[in-house]
Design a protein around this motif. Sequence first.
Motif, short mmCIF file in Angstrom:
data_model
loop_
_atom_site.label_atom_id
_atom_site.label_comp_id
_atom_site.label_asym_id
_atom_site.label_seq_id
_atom_site.Cartn_x
_atom_site.Cartn_y
_atom_site.Cartn_z
N VAL A 273 0.85 -1.19 0.00
CA VAL A 273 0.00 0.00 0.00
C VAL A 273 0.88 1.25 0.00
O VAL A 273 1.94 1.28 0.64
CB VAL A 273 -0.95 -0.01 1.22
CG1 VAL A 273 -1.81 1.24 1.26
CG2 VAL A 273 -1.82 -1.26 1.19
N THR A 274 0.45 2.28 -0.71
CA THR A 274 1.17 3.55 -0.77
C THR A 274 0.43 4.62 0.03
O THR A 274 -0.69 4.42 0.49
CB THR A 274 1.30 4.03 -2.23
OG1 THR A 274 0.01 4.42 -2.71
CG2 THR A 274 1.88 2.93 -3.13
N GLU A 275 1.06 5.79 0.12
CA GLU A 275 0.40 6.92 0.78
C GLU A 275 -0.94 7.23 0.13
O GLU A 275 -1.90 7.56 0.81
CB GLU A 275 1.30 8.17 0.71
CG GLU A 275 2.57 8.08 1.53
CD GLU A 275 3.77 7.60 0.73
OE1 GLU A 275 4.79 8.31 0.71
OE2 GLU A 275 3.67 6.51 0.14
N ARG A 276 -1.00 7.13 -1.20
CA ARG A 276 -2.25 7.40 -1.89
C ARG A 276 -3.32 6.38 -1.50
O ARG A 276 -4.50 6.73 -1.38
CB ARG A 276 -2.05 7.38 -3.41
CG ARG A 276 -3.33 7.72 -4.15
CD ARG A 276 -3.20 7.71 -5.65
NE ARG A 276 -4.50 7.94 -6.27
CZ ARG A 276 -4.74 7.82 -7.57
NH1 ARG A 276 -3.76 7.49 -8.39
NH2 ARG A 276 -5.96 8.03 -8.04
N GLY A 277 -2.93 5.13 -1.29
CA GLY A 277 -3.89 4.13 -0.86
C GLY A 277 -4.50 4.46 0.49
O GLY A 277 -5.72 4.35 0.69
N PHE A 278 -3.65 4.89 1.43
CA PHE A 278 -4.17 5.28 2.74
C PHE A 278 -5.08 6.50 2.62
O PHE A 278 -6.12 6.58 3.28
CB PHE A 278 -3.03 5.55 3.71
CG PHE A 278 -2.30 4.32 4.15
CD1 PHE A 278 -2.93 3.36 4.93
CD2 PHE A 278 -0.98 4.10 3.78
CE1 PHE A 278 -2.26 2.21 5.34
CE2 PHE A 278 -0.31 2.96 4.17
CZ PHE A 278 -0.94 2.01 4.95
N ALA A 279 -4.67 7.47 1.81
CA ALA A 279 -5.51 8.66 1.61
C ALA A 279 -6.86 8.27 1.02
O ALA A 279 -7.90 8.82 1.39
CB ALA A 279 -4.80 9.66 0.71
N ALA A 280 -6.85 7.30 0.11
CA ALA A 280 -8.11 6.86 -0.51
C ALA A 280 -8.99 6.15 0.51
O ALA A 280 -10.22 6.34 0.53
CB ALA A 280 -7.81 5.94 -1.69
N MET A 281 -8.40 5.31 1.37
CA MET A 281 -9.18 4.66 2.42
C MET A 281 -9.81 5.70 3.33
O MET A 281 -11.00 5.64 3.65
CB MET A 281 -8.30 3.69 3.22
CG MET A 281 -7.95 2.42 2.50
SD MET A 281 -7.12 1.20 3.56
CE MET A 281 -5.40 1.57 3.25
N CYS A 282 -9.00 6.68 3.73
CA CYS A 282 -9.49 7.74 4.62
C CYS A 282 -10.58 8.55 3.93
O CYS A 282 -11.61 8.88 4.53
CB CYS A 282 -8.32 8.63 5.03
SG CYS A 282 -8.72 9.84 6.30
N SER A 283 -10.38 8.86 2.65
CA SER A 283 -11.35 9.65 1.90
C SER A 283 -12.69 8.92 1.78
O SER A 283 -13.76 9.52 1.93
CB SER A 283 -10.78 9.98 0.52
OG SER A 283 -11.59 10.89 -0.17
N SER A 284 -12.63 7.60 1.54
CA SER A 284 -13.87 6.84 1.41
C SER A 284 -14.63 6.81 2.73
O SER A 284 -15.87 6.86 2.74
CB SER A 284 -13.58 5.43 0.92
OG SER A 284 -12.90 4.66 1.90
#
Length: 342
Positions: A259-270
């Motif tokens: 997982v990348t930083e963008r993946g974590f941001a996407a989880m948080c955003s969802s």
Amino acid sequence: MKPTLLLTAPLFLKHNPGEGHPESPARLQRILGVLASTPVRGTVMGAPRSATDAELLAVHTPALLERLRQLNGHTARIDADTVVSPDSVDAARLAAGAAVQSVEAVMAGQARNAFALVRPPGHHAEPDRAMGFCLFNNAAIAAEAGRRLGAERVLVLDWDVHHGNGTQAAFWGRRDVMYQSVHQFPYYPGTGASREVGQGAGEGYTVNAGLPGGNSDADYGMLFEELLLPVAEAFRPQLVVVSAGFDPHQHDPIGGMDVTERGFAAMCSSLRSLAERVCDGKLVLLLEGGYSLEGLSQSVHACVEVLAGRSDSFPTGDTHTDARDALRESRQALKPYWSALS
């Protein structure tokens, strides 16, 4: 627009499991350094209070509280992974208090959402046992605080690479708190199989998605969009609590994910979008694992940006066969309880 509340304290840096231990003070130091050097507009930093005995006893047994009181001020090894230094028990009580205070702030409408930047982590701590780097279960304590403050249904979602056995145990037989976890499996602590769905009144209210390792942002996006979020939407929580562990990061020395930083941001955003749809944005993140200092700090920063208003989405791309298999197993286990999965 109300601010995003960030809670932390110097005492968290005094919890020191010893040289070479992955859950080191450097983790939080790096996070705070990145937030100081690249501030996020729309956030406010606050100082937490310690949890009361009553708040801890809402989850934990009196025997565990007494055992940890006896260890306060001492250096001791609880198990192979879990070590306390003289300030650790006070730090753990403050971490639990930060979790409660975060919930209080969002439930009262004083903050848009909140992120408790705390140590030690909490999701492995069972009602009667400290383990896995964890002394008190911050997420479970936060969920109980939400219930006391009027949330009839609380969602706890755990994206740490390790399954949150302690949080699952706390709510295994209940339907007022739903526990969802996406994690590496089989892996420490050994729990979190797809067939673990709760029991009694809580049957169907535990959701586990176990991945074998090497899984990407796209794999996590698939699990969120086709399992976790549809069930969460049907549950309609009035508070969302996240056990935000960043050890699924591709550079983490302990985890085996990609997982990348963008993946974590996407989880948080969802999850921010979910909270905005169903509970007026009431969302609390609690720091759990994450042992690549760069991966951890950059991923936390990306999530703080999302909490403060930035949106992100899961990258498109091919998903792994084993992730699709895991999704199918979990959906099959939960279909009898949730028509959204039919």
